[in-house]
Motif scaffolding. Structure first.
Motif, PDB file in Angstrom:
ATOM      1  N   MET A   1       0.852  -1.173   0.000  1.00 61.16           N
ATOM      2  CA  MET A   1       0.000   0.000   0.000  1.00 61.16           C
ATOM      3  C   MET A   1       0.899   1.238   0.000  1.00 61.16           C
ATOM      4  O   MET A   1       1.743   1.425   0.850  1.00 61.16           O
TER       5      MET A   1
ATOM      6  N   GLY B   1      -1.869   5.082   0.723  1.00 61.98           N
ATOM      7  CA  GLY B   1      -3.238   4.676   0.981  1.00 61.98           C
ATOM      8  C   GLY B   1      -3.916   4.021  -0.205  1.00 61.98           C
ATOM      9  O   GLY B   1      -5.108   3.737  -0.149  1.00 61.98           O
TER      10      GLY B   1
ATOM     11  N   THR C   1      -4.523   0.887  -2.687  1.00 61.77           N
ATOM     12  CA  THR C   1      -4.378  -0.567  -2.666  1.00 61.77           C
ATOM     13  C   THR C   1      -4.400  -1.112  -4.092  1.00 61.77           C
ATOM     14  O   THR C   1      -4.614  -0.387  -5.057  1.00 61.77           O
TER      15      THR C   1
END
Length: 55
Positions: free
Chosen positions: A1, A4, A6
């Motif tokens: 990650m 933030g 993914t």
């Protein structure tokens, strides 16, 4: 990650990015092809005086 984001966001963004690039290139090609509308090199004849274009 990273920051933030993914893998799910990447899998969503890649197709959207591909679509956007394809749409942009298609629009540029359409704009380029408008230069050839009713030109003798493409259609084999020149428009007569007062004749409307076929498009």
């Amino acid at each position: 990650m990273v920051l933030g984001l993914t893998k799910q966001y990447a899998w969503l963004a890649l197709p959207m990015l591909g679509f956007t690039i394809g749409w942009y290139l298609d629009n540029k090609e359409t704009q380029r092809m408008t230069m050839f509308r009713d030109k003798s090199a493409l259609y084999g004849r020149a428009l007569k005086e007062g004749e409307a274009p076929s498009w």
